[in-house]
Enzyme design. Structure first.
Site, PDB file in Angstrom:
ATOM      1  N   SER A  34      15.222  16.008  14.445  1.00 39.11           N
ATOM      2  CA  SER A  34      15.072  16.820  16.341  1.00 39.11           C
ATOM      3  C   SER A  34      13.790  15.992  17.031  1.00 39.11           C
ATOM      4  CB  SER A  34      14.978  17.897  16.064  1.00 39.11           C
ATOM      5  OG  SER A  34      13.072  18.780  15.501  1.00 39.11           O
ATOM      6  N   SER A  65      12.654  16.591  10.505  1.00 46.88           N
ATOM      7  CA  SER A  65      12.822  16.618  12.081  1.00 46.88           C
ATOM      8  C   SER A  65      11.685  15.280  12.617  1.00 46.88           C
ATOM      9  CB  SER A  65      12.811  17.827  12.874  1.00 46.88           C
ATOM     10  OG  SER A  65      14.373  18.134  12.678  1.00 46.88           O
ATOM     11  N   LYS A  85       5.739  16.449  21.061  1.00 50.05           N
ATOM     12  CA  LYS A  85       7.086  16.756  21.237  1.00 50.05           C
ATOM     13  C   LYS A  85       6.445  18.706  22.109  1.00 50.05           C
ATOM     14  CE  LYS A  85      10.463  18.718  18.164  1.00 50.05           C
ATOM     15  NZ  LYS A  85      10.853  18.691  16.505  1.00 50.05           N
TER      16      LYS A  85
END
Lengths: 490, 479
Positions: free
Chosen positions: A154, A178, A79
């Site tokens: 996210s 997330s 990420k």
């Protein structure tokens, strides 16, 4: 041979037995990426050259007869809010568009020691603020199961990469769901460890007291193995736990006999999607049939969790994001003096959702409002934590949906932030309480979108969570599926 | 109307730890710009602070040395404000649970003792330094930031508004400085900014309890400026009030060159610091056992040392006060004392020739060319009668220039006191013959006249005669 659709533990065996090479595997993943990435948009940046170099290095080790660690040579995605030395880390924000960290996050240092191959940096909601990855300043990521839908967020890029085959595994971060919610939307397994179990050093902070790095993978076995690599105390993170790290693979046991599973009534809210409720209740019945004991429990402060979260997280975010001022790194928009320069930079380079949360946070911390908002939120947080402490006196784990709905259409909620925030109801309390939680596939909606079952454990009891999840997963066939991407799977 | 000044100080002291408060970077002063930096003190995305335990230790020691209560549960907070020398745009400081609270120190002004209360002591990180291309920020085309100082540990020591004059404020700041030096937690070099103060001054009619509106002068970095700034501000505020005006609550700067204070910004524009608990740092828990261990480890503090010098060694209050005002001086005194030298003589020499010579060369006592041991040996020569006090002055001057022991200097230069009565006898006879008038005066009852004769003997022997012996012999001869 198709390799990108296999879980890491299978590929590890094949590499160790020299049935395949890491170069072969890495090439296969990148060729799959070339096929699907145009439709998915999971990545902000790919690092193919480095990946191939590292793959060759692993192959040399295998050829030399060296034993290789679990993740060695297996392509994964990171990420883009996890700092990678020498590789751009943007947090999907314009303000860090060209930011290249001069250091590695602790998890990256650990992965490098394990000879990992990194495919690239994945998309996210800007600074991890959002639940759909639509808040990325660069592009929208599409759900591999239906590209009209969001992948969740996210960590939407990481989940979509694993679900579409452009990565075997990924790291995400979870502040209010997330990791778990996008895992649920994309039909993969995502785990948020206990707060403090994995070092946050190098994870660009959104809300420091809630953020936690965790794995997103094809199955529970991979999750346990990745957790083995990244968990543990870090001298660079004072909030990391000093507790010894067990071997999580020892919990990969199919046995829930006598396991007490709590079923919190507050998580089956009004407006929960029918398909989701059905899938979760079926999953829980299945666990009961396997020998678990299901107990109805109550977590009475759950209705306040969203409000509490949306005061604490923005307050922490407001101060964490103050450093982006254009002075010594990141983007700068000039102004006639330093104050104007800072104002212009922040006004033009932060996205709408980030600015909204900065404003909420600063409001909550302002003189005259602190007690009514921030301080009260901290108190409610303690009450929510107590709910769980109470519940865990009678149960071993808690089971509930990961999200109240399957993945929804892109754009469906982007103009209604409040509605979007309510989507987090099943995940944020776990962050507020600092507990470990996993989301694993437990079925599909009528429209064919994945549904996730969430299993929550006691602090630092990832082992029981993994055992329950593994027991469910190994008796069902939902896990390990790759989205077929409209026949690109040929 | 007569006004009374009410003065409070916030003293910032840099701690002398080897490394910064939240990272492993060096704290040294004067390094090349941006060489003592790392991702943590630069506030890069993703970094986390880790508390330097030495900072906590130093803060607790400072708290104990100033009679504070140590908070066993203390925490760090973020103080949010935008400034280009502050990389995170918040300072990690302490807000509602500082490490130490409710202390006091005693000061002495013109022989009068006064107790000044401490509100609190807290730990925080220093900011960086702006380096302007021009002389000031206003006439600079650009400015650079030097982050070497970012994250250097600071103690903020906040007093109650207990001071009434500039001299009291000075005595208070000197006392804090000497305590920090004694417990060895800060270099207190004011010229390097190790120790600086924000000063609050307000006036109120004598007899009124309620406080007047205050102004604040920031970053005062010398005792001279402290006194001048306060005196100027008292005068300025008195004039304003006597003209029927009222004081505006504001921050003022002190212009040391002109000796005046100037308005900087009014409090109406004051910042809301939006304090919040630092989520990246766990609370600081200190046990009773730890506090007791730190207390036991404290050295003798200035007040106790002064008391010992006065009551046990018989020094005057004034001498004891000066000698114990800095740890270096007090340690020097004790080192001389360790040679067995007489305490009063040590005080006389330290405050006399030694101080004069040090001042003349602009040296501090740590760099005295005459080490404590040699001064003690010299004083012992006086006490034993080997040399006279007068000769000792020559020996001292010689010691200042050379590394030689006083015994060697006395021997080499033939400065040993003449105590041989046979040798003195002839000199005395010569002097008596040559000075009939003082001799007659003495004989006619003016006993003081003997002084002139002793002086003549000393002159003839180049100061080497033992004056006490000469006096005795003269008395005998003339009676």
């Amino acid at each position: 041979m198709k390799l990108y659709d296999k879980p890491a533990h299978v590929l590890h065996e094949m590499l160790a037995k020299k049935e395949i090479s890491s170069v072969e595997l890495t090439n296969d993943v990148f060729s799959r990426l070339d096929d699907v990435e145009g439709d998915v948009g999971a990545y902000l940046l790919t690092t193919r050259e480095d990946a191939m170099k590292n793959a060759e290095a692993v192959d040399k080790k295998v050829a030399a007869g060296e034993e290789i660690p679990f993740l060695a040579g297996i392509p994964g995605a990171i990420k883009d809010n996890i700092c990678t030395n020498g590789v751009k880390t943007t947090c999907a924000s314009k303000i860090l568009e060209n930011f290249v960290p001069p250091y590695d996050a602790t998890v990256m240092t650990k992965l490098k020691k394990n000879n990992t191959v990194v495919v690239g940096k994945t998309n996210l909601d800007e600074f991890a603020m959002g639940g759909s990855t639509e808040n990325s300043a660069y592009h929208v990521t599409h759900n591999p199961w239906n590209t009209d839908c969001v992948p969740g967020g996210s960590s939407g890029g990481s989940a979509a990469a694993v679900a579409s085959g452009s990565a075997i595994w990924a790291l995400g971060s979870d502040t209010g769901g997330s990791i778990r919610q996008p895992a649920s939307f994309c039909g993969v397994v995502g785990m948020k460890p206990t707060y403090g179990r994995v070092s946050r050093y190098g994870l660009v902070a959104y809300a420091s007291s809630l953020d936690q790095i965790g794995p997103i993978a094809r199955d529970v076995t991979d999750c346990a193995n990745i957790l083995n690599v990244i968990a543990g105390h870090d001298d660079m993170d004072s909030t990391s736990s000093a507790a010894a790290v067990p071997d999580y693979t020892k919990s990969l046991v199919e046995n829930v006999k006598g396991l007490k599973i709590g079923l919190p009534k507050e998580y089956f809210i009004d407006g929960i999607d029918e398909d989701v409720e059905k899938a979760i209740r079926t999953a829980i019945d299945d666990l009961k049939n396997m020998g678990a004991e299901v107990v109805d429990i109550s977590l009475p402060h759950t209705p306040y969790a969203i409000s509490t979260y949306y005061l604490i997280a923005p307050a922490e975010a407001a101060t964490n994001l103050e450093r982006y001022d254009g002075v010594s790194y990141g983007e700068r928009v000039s102004g006639i003096d330093v104050v104007e320069m800072m104002k212009n930079t922040r006004t033009q380079k932060f996205g709408t959702e980030v600015k909204r949360r900065i404003m909420i946070g600063n409001y909550a911390l302002s003189a005259g409002y602190y007690d009514a908002y921030y301080l009260k939120a901290l108190k409610v947080r303690t009450l929510i934590q107590k709910d769980y402490t109470e519940a865990f006196k009678t149960v071993d784990v808690i089971a509930c949906p990961t999200a109240p709905t399957p993945a929804y259409k892109i754009g469906a909620m982007i103009n209604d932030p409040l509605k979007m925030y309510l989507q987090d109801i099943c995940t944020v309390p776990i962050n507020l309480a600092g507990l470990p939680g996993i989301s694993l596939p437990c079925g599909f909606s009528e429209k064919g979108m994945p549904i996730g079952l969430q299993i929550i454990g006691k602090p630092l009891d990832e082992e029981t969570v993994i055992r329950a999840a593994f027991s469910y997963e190994s008796t069902h066939s939902f896990a390990g599926k790759i989205a077929n991407m409209g026949g690109k799977d040929a | 109307m007569k006004y009374e000044a009410v003065i409070g100080l916030e003293i910032h002291s840099e701690l002398k730890t080897k490394t910064k408060i939240f990272c492993g970077c060096a704290t040294g002063f004067g390094a090349e710009q941006n060489t003592h930096v790392c991702p943590v003190c630069l506030g890069l995305p993703g970094v986390l602070p880790v508390v330097n335990r030495r900072v906590v230790e130093f803060a607790i020691k400072a708290g104990l040395a100033t009679n504070c209560t140590i908070n066993k549960y203390s925490k760090f907070d973020r103080k949010n404000y935008y400034y280009p020398d502050l990389p995170k745009n918040f300072q990690t400081s302490q807000y509602d649970l500082p490490i130490a609270e409710h202390g006091y120190v005693d000061i002495d002004v013109d022989g009068e003792k006064k107790r000044i209360r401490l509100t609190r002591i807290h730990m925080e990180e220093d900011a960086g330094k702006l380096v302007h291309s021009g002389a000031t920020i206003k006439d600079s085309a650009s400015s650079n930031v030097d982050y070497n100082r970012t994250g250097v540990p600071l103690l903020e020591i906040v007093s109650e508004p207990d001071m009434r004059t500039a001299e009291e404020a000075r005595a208070y700041m000197e006392k804090i400085k000497s305590i920090l030096e004694y417990i060895d937690v800060s270099n207190c070099r004011m010229e390097q900014g190790n120790l600086r103060a924000d000063v609050n001054v307000s006036l109120r009619p004598v007899g009124q309890k309620e406080l007047g509106t205050r102004t604040e002068m920031k970053n005062i970095n010398s005792f001279k400026s402290l006194v001048e700034a306060i005196d100027y501000e008292i005068e300025r505020q008195t004039e304003v009030l006597e003209d029927g005006g009222h004081i505006i609550q504001e921050t003022r700067t002190f212009d040391a060159a002109k000796g005046i204070t100037l308005s900087m910004r009014s409090k109406e524009e004051a910042q809301d610091y939006r304090y919040m608990p630092e989520p990246d740092l766990p609370p600081i828990i200190t046990t009773d056992e730890e506090i007791e261990a730190y207390r036991k480890g404290l050295p003798e503090l200035p007040d106790a040392r002064r008391e010992r010098l006065e009551t046990k060694l018989g020094l005057s209050s004034y001498d004891a006060g000066i000698i114990t005002s800095s740890r270096a001086m007090a340690d020097y005194f004790d080192d001389v004392l360790a040679t067995g030298a007489d305490a009063k003589l040590i005080a006389n020499w330290m405050m006399g020739d030694l101080a004069k010579n040090l001042n003349a060369e602009g040296k501090t006592i740590e760099y005295s060319p005459i080490e404590a041991k040699r001064l003690g040996d010299m004083i012992n020569l006086i006490t034993k009668g080997t040399i006279s006090s007068k000769i000792a002055k020559d020996v001292f001057a010689e010691m200042w220039k050379s590394k030689d022991a006083p015994e060697k200097i006395v021997k080499d230069k033939g400065l040993v006191q003449i105590t041989d009565t046979n040798e003195l006898d002839s000199v005395l006879d010569e002097v008596i013959t040559a000075n009939p008038k003082p001799v007659a005066d003495f004989k006619s009852g003016n006993k003081k006249a003997i002084g002139a004769l002793v002086g003549q003997v000393m002159k003839k022997t180049h100061g080497k005669a033992n004056p006490k012996l000469v006096n005795e012999m003269l008395q005998k001869k003339l009676s």
